[in-house]
Structure formats: C-alpha cells, structure tokens
Enzyme design. Structure first.
Site: not given
Ligand code: AMP
Length: 287
Positions: A128, A20, A14-15
């Site tokens: 963030d 991670g 997914l990314g």
C-alpha cells in the site's frame, strides 16, 4: 505495577487510519514526541487482523527509512502502538510546499528505495505504498520513513495466492487491477513509479475513479495490445486490445534522461520485467 501509559501525555489527534486512531503524545521521561496508534479490540477481545500483521512485521524491521515501532502497550480496552513521531506525510508535505526541486525528489526517492530494498530483502511486501503512507520530516531535505504496514505481508514463495484487493487504486499495478493473485515485490515498484511521477510533476499519474477506469488509463498510456500476460486474468476484457499506448511521450517531458529511463523501468507492465528496488539504487539516476 506502574501503568506504562502514564509515561505518555496525549497532545492532539493526528488522524485516523484503517483500524485505529492516531494521537500525538509526549514521552514524559524523555520529552520525545511519539505517535500513539490506538487499536480497539473486536469481538471476544480479538485484534483486527491488519493490526496483528502490522505489529508482527514492524517488529521484524529496523531501518532508518522505516517508521520505528517503539513499544506496544496492552490495556483492557485497547492496544496502543507507540511509534516515533514524524512531522508530516508526503502528501501533506507536497500540499504545503508545492513543486519539489529535482534534488529533493532524488533525496526522497533514494530513501524510499533504501527502505524498500531492506524490506524486500526481509521478504516483506508493503502492498500500500502511496504518498500518505510515507512520513517525512518538515525540513528542506526531508527524512523519509515508510509507514502503515496494515496491508503488508511476507512474500517469498512466488506461487502463493494473495488477495488482489490491495494497494490504493491509483498506485495499483495492472496485473493486480486485472485480478491477478500471484504477485511479488514488483507490486511495490509500480507504486514507487507512480510516486516518482507525482514527486516530479505534483500530479497524480493515473487518477481513475474505479478499477476499470484505472486500467484503461494505464493501457491508454502504455498500451495493452502486446500484453499477452494479461489475457487470461479474471478482469481482462477483449476491448482492451484496442489500446496501443500513445500517451507515454507527453508523460515523460518533465523527467531528465536518467529519471525517464528509471521511471520506465519501474512502469514495466510485465511484473517479471520490472526493475527491483536494489537495482533502482544502482541506476545512473542516483549517481
Ligand atoms: P495510519 O493508520 O498509519 O494510516 O495513520 C493515520 C494518520 O496518523 C496518518 O495519515 C498520519 O497523519 C498520522 N500518523 C501515523 N503515524 C504517524 C507517526 N509515526 N507520526 C506522525 N503522524 C503519524
């Protein structure tokens, strides 16, 4: 003993986040999709600090607008965090569908602020917030979940000093840009204001290439000449005083009256004056 990993069938990448790799997987017991975040150990089988923080904080939070950490699986090579699967992030959603309707914006803003009110009530700052860290379902009225707590931390005591290298540049508030290490939940509200603007206009509010350019863009819009609170900060420069902030009217043209008022309350330069997440939800914009 059965290996808990056997319960998950990996489907696709997914990314990649800060520490991670994230895969889509299916829980073979329930058929439910999940996102598996794989975190490699650093030296001596230690986990990256960000991962430890993310796990500790997510375990203490449970809310419909915060991504659910379902399980943590420890193996010899890595640690796997099992999250509920959400279709897209808000950035991808906006790229896919373009300009959102006023009703969609309001729906998303309410969910973001509800998640944030809960989180701040639990004394956690996200630090963030940005569209790519907000997961959304792929539907006309998307469900929103705040994610990526790698930079999050407990707040509470105001006088504590925190790192000022937090919040992706475009969503970072002026005090932190100038090196202020004492901040609180208001740091997240500035980011929410930037996201609000982006949802309404489909444009990034302050698109600086570096810290100085970023702060100048903010000062050009909101003015620095009266901002005595910033003058002692490490990265304050005398020349900033020449910014009187003439650009704000053109920014506001796409908001309705209540939206504009709420946006300006989120974008107060002085963090003490900035509206709280809970107060935002009580604002007439949501009535
Ligand atoms: P992160 O490390 O949390 O920034 O995740 C990296 C990427 O993985 C994100 O930008 C998303 O595209 C994807 N991702 C993370 N968490 C989830 C999730 N719960 N569901 C679906 N995709 C996710």
């Amino acid at each position: 003993m059965a290996d808990p990993l056997n319960n998950y069938l990996n489907q696709k990448l997914l990314g990649e986040g800060a520490y991670g790799i994230v895969y889509k997987a299916r829980d073979v017991r329930t058929g439910q999709n999940v996102a598996l975040k794989q975190i490699k150990y650093v030296d001596d089988n230690d986990l990256p600090t960000m991962a430890i923080r993310e796990i500790a904080i997510l375990k203490s939070l449970r809310h419909q607008n915060i991504v659910d950490l379902i399980a943590v699986i420890q193996t010899f090579q890595d640690l796997k965090l099992v999250f509920e699967y959400v279709d897209l992030d808000l950035k991808k959603y906006m790229d896919k569908y373009g300009r959102l309707t006023p009703l969609q914006v309001k729906f998303l803003m309410r969910q973001l602020l509800e998640g944030l009110t809960y989180m701040h009530g639990k004394r956690v700052m996200h630090r963030d917030l940005k569209p790519s860290n907000l997961l959304v379902s792929d539907e006309n009225m998307p469900v929103l979940k705040i994610a990526d707590f790698g930079l999050a931390r407990g707040a509470g005591i105001q006088v504590r000093q925190y790192s000022h290298w937090v919040v992706t540049l475009w969503y970072r508030c002026p005090g932190v840009l100038l090196g202020c290490k004492k901040y609180n939940y208001s740091i997240d509200i500035w980011s929410v204001g930037c996201i609000f603007y982006e949802l309404i206009t489909n444009k990034i509010l302050f698109l600086g290439q570096n810290e100085k350019e970023q702060i100048i863009k903010i000062f050009q819009t909101f003015g620095a000449s009266n901002e005595n609170i910033f003058k002692g900060l490490p990265l304050w420069e005398k020349e900033f005083i020449n910014y009187f902030g003439a650009k704000s009217p053109e920014l506001l043209s796409e908001f309705d009256e209540n939206g504009r008022d709420l946006f300006l309350k989120m974008m107060k330069m002085d963090p003490e004056q900035r509206i709280s997440a809970k107060e935002c939800l009580e604002h007439p914009y949501f009535k």
